[in-house]
Design a protein around this motif. Structure first.
Motif, PDB file in Angstrom:
ATOM      1  N   ALA A 144      26.140 128.388  19.835  1.00  0.00           N
ATOM      2  CA  ALA A 144      24.805 128.319  20.441  1.00  0.00           C
ATOM      3  C   ALA A 144      24.911 127.903  21.905  1.00  0.00           C
ATOM      4  CB  ALA A 144      23.949 127.330  19.665  1.00  0.00           C
ATOM      5  N   LYS A 145      25.779 126.945  22.176  1.00  0.00           N
ATOM      6  CA  LYS A 145      25.907 126.402  23.537  1.00  0.00           C
ATOM      7  C   LYS A 145      26.426 127.470  24.505  1.00  0.00           C
ATOM      8  CE  LYS A 145      28.121 122.693  25.996  1.00  0.00           C
ATOM      9  NZ  LYS A 145      28.060 121.291  26.127  1.00  0.00           N
ATOM     10  N   TYR A 146      27.378 128.275  24.036  1.00  0.00           N
ATOM     11  CA  TYR A 146      28.032 129.265  24.899  1.00  0.00           C
ATOM     12  C   TYR A 146      26.999 130.114  25.644  1.00  0.00           C
ATOM     13  CZ  TYR A 146      30.911 133.252  26.264  1.00  0.00           C
ATOM     14  OH  TYR A 146      31.531 134.229  26.983  1.00  0.00           O
ATOM     15  N   ASN A 147      26.019 130.579  24.901  1.00  0.00           N
ATOM     16  CA  ASN A 147      25.049 131.480  25.538  1.00  0.00           C
ATOM     17  C   ASN A 147      24.127 130.761  26.513  1.00  0.00           C
ATOM     18  OD1 ASN A 147      25.779 133.997  24.699  1.00  0.00           O
ATOM     19  ND2 ASN A 147      24.834 133.728  22.680  1.00  0.00           N
ATOM     20  N   ASN A 148      24.055 129.446  26.449  1.00  0.00           N
ATOM     21  CA  ASN A 148      23.214 128.694  27.390  1.00  0.00           C
ATOM     22  C   ASN A 148      23.970 128.243  28.632  1.00  0.00           C
ATOM     23  OD1 ASN A 148      20.898 128.862  25.904  1.00  0.00           O
ATOM     24  ND2 ASN A 148      21.306 126.996  24.737  1.00  0.00           N
ATOM     25  N   MET A 149      25.257 128.547  28.686  1.00  0.00           N
ATOM     26  CA  MET A 149      26.054 128.071  29.839  1.00  0.00           C
ATOM     27  C   MET A 149      25.865 128.995  31.025  1.00  0.00           C
ATOM     28  SD  MET A 149      29.535 127.138  27.865  1.00  0.00           S
ATOM     29  CE  MET A 149      30.452 126.235  29.091  1.00  0.00           C
ATOM     30  N   GLU A 150      25.708 128.365  32.199  1.00  0.00           N
ATOM     31  CA  GLU A 150      25.600 129.166  33.439  1.00  0.00           C
ATOM     32  C   GLU A 150      26.942 129.856  33.684  1.00  0.00           C
ATOM     33  OE1 GLU A 150      23.051 129.049  36.130  1.00  0.00           O
ATOM     34  OE2 GLU A 150      21.757 128.520  34.439  1.00  0.00           O
ATOM     35  N   GLU A 151      28.000 128.997  33.725  1.00  0.00           N
ATOM     36  CA  GLU A 151      29.342 129.555  33.912  1.00  0.00           C
ATOM     37  C   GLU A 151      30.052 129.504  32.584  1.00  0.00           C
ATOM     38  OE1 GLU A 151      31.849 128.122  37.072  1.00  0.00           O
ATOM     39  OE2 GLU A 151      30.086 127.987  38.373  1.00  0.00           O
ATOM     40  N   LYS A 152      30.289 130.662  32.016  1.00  0.00           N
ATOM     41  CA  LYS A 152      30.794 130.690  30.645  1.00  0.00           C
ATOM     42  C   LYS A 152      32.303 130.414  30.599  1.00  0.00           C
ATOM     43  CE  LYS A 152      27.206 133.626  28.788  1.00  0.00           C
ATOM     44  NZ  LYS A 152      26.266 132.547  28.972  1.00  0.00           N
ATOM     45  N   ASN A 153      32.674 129.587  29.636  1.00  0.00           N
ATOM     46  CA  ASN A 153      34.094 129.296  29.423  1.00  0.00           C
ATOM     47  C   ASN A 153      34.486 129.947  28.093  1.00  0.00           C
ATOM     48  OD1 ASN A 153      36.554 128.244  28.772  1.00  0.00           O
ATOM     49  ND2 ASN A 153      35.879 126.093  28.663  1.00  0.00           N
ATOM     50  N   ASP A 154      35.158 131.107  28.189  1.00  0.00           N
ATOM     51  CA  ASP A 154      35.466 131.858  26.963  1.00  0.00           C
ATOM     52  C   ASP A 154      36.419 131.112  26.027  1.00  0.00           C
ATOM     53  OD1 ASP A 154      33.793 133.735  27.916  1.00  0.00           O
ATOM     54  OD2 ASP A 154      35.298 135.294  28.279  1.00  0.00           O
ATOM     55  N   ASP A 155      37.197 130.160  26.568  1.00  0.00           N
ATOM     56  CA  ASP A 155      38.128 129.409  25.696  1.00  0.00           C
ATOM     57  C   ASP A 155      37.382 128.638  24.604  1.00  0.00           C
ATOM     58  OD1 ASP A 155      40.334 130.242  27.085  1.00  0.00           O
ATOM     59  OD2 ASP A 155      40.395 128.486  28.401  1.00  0.00           O
ATOM     60  N   MET A 156      36.127 128.317  24.922  1.00  0.00           N
ATOM     61  CA  MET A 156      35.317 127.611  23.922  1.00  0.00           C
ATOM     62  C   MET A 156      35.204 128.390  22.626  1.00  0.00           C
ATOM     63  SD  MET A 156      31.967 126.216  25.825  1.00  0.00           S
ATOM     64  CE  MET A 156      30.961 126.106  24.368  1.00  0.00           C
ATOM     65  N   LEU A 157      35.322 129.711  22.743  1.00  0.00           N
ATOM     66  CA  LEU A 157      35.136 130.567  21.568  1.00  0.00           C
ATOM     67  C   LEU A 157      36.440 130.777  20.782  1.00  0.00           C
ATOM     68  CD1 LEU A 157      32.782 133.278  23.099  1.00  0.00           C
ATOM     69  CD2 LEU A 157      32.164 131.236  21.798  1.00  0.00           C
ATOM     70  N   SER A 158      37.494 130.061  21.204  1.00  0.00           N
ATOM     71  CA  SER A 158      38.766 130.188  20.471  1.00  0.00           C
ATOM     72  C   SER A 158      38.892 129.092  19.433  1.00  0.00           C
ATOM     73  CB  SER A 158      39.951 130.090  21.443  1.00  0.00           C
ATOM     74  OG  SER A 158      39.957 131.217  22.279  1.00  0.00           O
ATOM     75  N   PHE A 159      39.553 129.458  18.338  1.00  0.00           N
ATOM     76  CA  PHE A 159      39.777 128.518  17.229  1.00  0.00           C
ATOM     77  C   PHE A 159      41.277 128.366  17.017  1.00  0.00           C
ATOM     78  CE2 PHE A 159      35.710 130.373  16.605  1.00  0.00           C
ATOM     79  CZ  PHE A 159      34.932 129.362  16.057  1.00  0.00           C
ATOM     80  N   ILE A 160      41.691 127.141  16.773  1.00  0.00           N
ATOM     81  CA  ILE A 160      43.091 126.912  16.385  1.00  0.00           C
ATOM     82  C   ILE A 160      43.096 126.264  15.006  1.00  0.00           C
ATOM     83  CG2 ILE A 160      45.171 125.525  16.814  1.00  0.00           C
ATOM     84  CD1 ILE A 160      44.546 125.784  19.823  1.00  0.00           C
ATOM     85  N   VAL A 161      43.866 126.842  14.110  1.00  0.00           N
ATOM     86  CA  VAL A 161      44.144 126.174  12.841  1.00  0.00           C
ATOM     87  C   VAL A 161      45.595 125.722  12.919  1.00  0.00           C
ATOM     88  CG1 VAL A 161      44.357 126.448  10.343  1.00  0.00           C
ATOM     89  CG2 VAL A 161      42.460 127.528  11.562  1.00  0.00           C
ATOM     90  N   ALA A 162      45.806 124.418  12.822  1.00  0.00           N
ATOM     91  CA  ALA A 162      47.164 123.859  12.913  1.00  0.00           C
ATOM     92  C   ALA A 162      47.748 123.797  11.516  1.00  0.00           C
ATOM     93  CB  ALA A 162      47.102 122.463  13.530  1.00  0.00           C
ATOM     94  N   GLY A 163      48.801 124.595  11.285  1.00  0.00           N
ATOM     95  CA  GLY A 163      49.451 124.599   9.972  1.00  0.00           C
ATOM     96  C   GLY A 163      49.028 125.796   9.146  1.00  0.00           C
TER      97      GLY A 163
END
Ligand code: FAD
Ligand code: NAD
Length: 400
Positions: A144-163
């Protein structure tokens, strides 16, 4: 003569089955049974990857303890265990204390971090009902936050599963299955989302059947998951992880699934332990303490065939609970000899999201719909063992 007091710590797989079995094996005149648990509900840890990814309501994974146990026979103490004073036969709780004649420790496990910095600060590592809720809410908030950002940070949309053990694989299975719908609901371009599974060993699901591992990896890769195999994580930061080779992987969500250690209460209470687990005697007692039984993820038993510990699983916790209850009955009634515990591993089945799963049952390999059917049957079997056909019908999963 004073009735003996049996105190069970933890209402998980081990604790709940021990409690139900004891109410059947002993009469009300033979013993008092007390169950101590943080919450007034029991949850099925083995389902938690689903609410964490948002593919099942968290409510489906929990049930009031009083709806399952015979509360005329079991006294529920909703409290947090702080320490076990084994020499005094006493358990210290956050809001009091309780004495025991026989103790059953079934407090489950917590995340193993291997001392890697940043895990607790920046990754989601709690496989509990509230831990699962936190992951789900975080994912939806980020989208939800991503679309409200003026300057978008695409890394926010990445997921890491450790293990890439079973927990990591089951979670990414659910998340990757949900992702198209999630992207559509939150107006996120699907190609901007990245899902990484980062594994230290040379293979995902180390030690599991290679053909089934390949099936799972192909399926998940086709849903957009990227595996980084042979890549131990050495540090977790607010915006990603650092690998042992120095590479950085950025992400807005990091889910920790690199294995478990026994509940911290074990070490705090001064038991001899390996990664927080007590190496139990064959009849499931803590060495040197004839009145203390240890079951489930807090107990360590060695598979003599390979000279390595059995993995901590619900399957083993439930089997231990049966033996533990029978042994307590023998001690109290002074009838019969103590049973020794030998796991009867029926197989391993892991869900991959949607109608997909992989597994080995007996000598049969399963994948796809038959494996998914089997997984649901295993989930339902537990409910049946805990509360009979009524509970399985009321709270079970549709196998289709
Ligand atoms: P738990 O079931 O974890 O229960 C521990 C209980 O103790 C909880 O109710 C907790 O609230 C309570 N507690 C903890 N600390 C305190 C305290 N200080 N005071 C009071 N109460 C406390 N295993 C399988 O065999 N098959 C599977 O398919 C499978 N899938 C899994 C999927 C996921 C996502 C995860 C995380 C694990 C899975 N496992 C599976 C492993 C399995 O869940 C555990 O081995 C099992 O839950 C251990 O049972 P237990 O009774 O020892 O502890
Ligand atoms: P696990 O120990 O089985 O797997 C953890 C994985 O993390 C391993 O593959 C390990 O190599 C990797 N790892 C460790 N350190 C790492 C690092 N620094 N960087 C990257 N990777 C790292 O733990 P789990 O998956 O959390 O499972 C816990 C227990 O629950 C196990 O006994 C498992 O069998 C059981 N479980 C069973 C099922 C099932 O039967 N369907 C599902 C989930 C969990």
């Amino acid at each position: 003569m004073k009735k003996p007091s049996i105190v069970i710590l933890g209402a998980g797989y081990g604790g709940m089955i021990t409690a139900t079995r004891l109410t059947k094996l002993l009469t009300a005149n033979e013993a008092n049974i007390t169950l101590v648990n943080k919450h007034d509900y029991h949850y099925q840890t083995t389902w938690l990857h689903e609410p964490a990814a948002g593919t099942l309501s968290a409510e489906r994974t929990r049930m009031p303890i009083k709806s399952v146990l015979n509360m005329n026979r079991v006294k529920l103490l909703q409290d947090e265990v702080v320490e076990i004073k084994k020499e005094d036969k006493k358990v210290i709780l956050k809001n009091g204390e309780v004495d025991y004649d026989y103790l059953v420790i079934g407090l489950g496990s917590e995340a193993e971090t291997f001392g890697i910095p940043g895990v607790f600060e920046h990754a989601f590592s709690k496989w509990t009902v509230n831990g699962a809720r936190e992951v789900k809410e975080h994912i939806e908030y980020i989208f939800a936050k991503y679309n409200n950002m003026e300057e978008k940070n695409d890394d926010m949309l990445s997921f890491i599963v450790a293990g890439a053990g079973f927990t990591g694989i089951e979670f990414i299975g659910e998340l990757s299955e949900r992702m198209p719908e999630l992207c559509s609901n939150y107006d996120i371009p699907r190609e901007k989302v990245k899902m990484y599974v980062i594994e230290a060993s040379p293979s995902a699901l180390p030690g599991f059947d290679p053909e089934l591992v390949e099936y799972a990896m192909n399926l998940l890769e086709n849903r957009g998951v990227e595996f980084k195999i042979n890549c131990p994580i050495k540090e977790v930061q607010a915006d990603g992880v650092i690998l042992a080779n120095g590479d950085e992987v950025k992400a807005g969500t990091i889910v920790w699934a690199t294995g478990v250690r026994g509940n911290a209460v074990i070490e705090k209470s001064g038991f001899d332990a390996m990664r927080g687990r007590i190496k139990v005697e064959p009849e499931l007692r803590a060495p040197g303490f004839e009145d203390v039984f240890v079951i489930g993820d807090c107990a360590l038993i060695i598979n003599e065939e390979i000279n390595r510990p059995y993995p901590p699983t619900a399957q083993i916790a439930m089997q231990m609970a049966d033996v533990c209850a029978e042994n307590i009955k023998s001690l109290i009634t002074k009838q019969g000899s103590l049973k020794t515990f030998k796991p009867d591993i029926k197989g391993t089945v892991a869900s991959l999201g949607g109608k997909e799963a992989i597994g080995v049952v007996g000598s049969r390999k399963l994948y796809g719909t038959p494996a998914n059917f089997m997984k649901k049957m295993i989930d339902n079997r537990y409910l049946f063992l805990l509360g009979g056909p009524g509970l399985a019908l009321k709270r079970g999963k549709s196998p289709l």
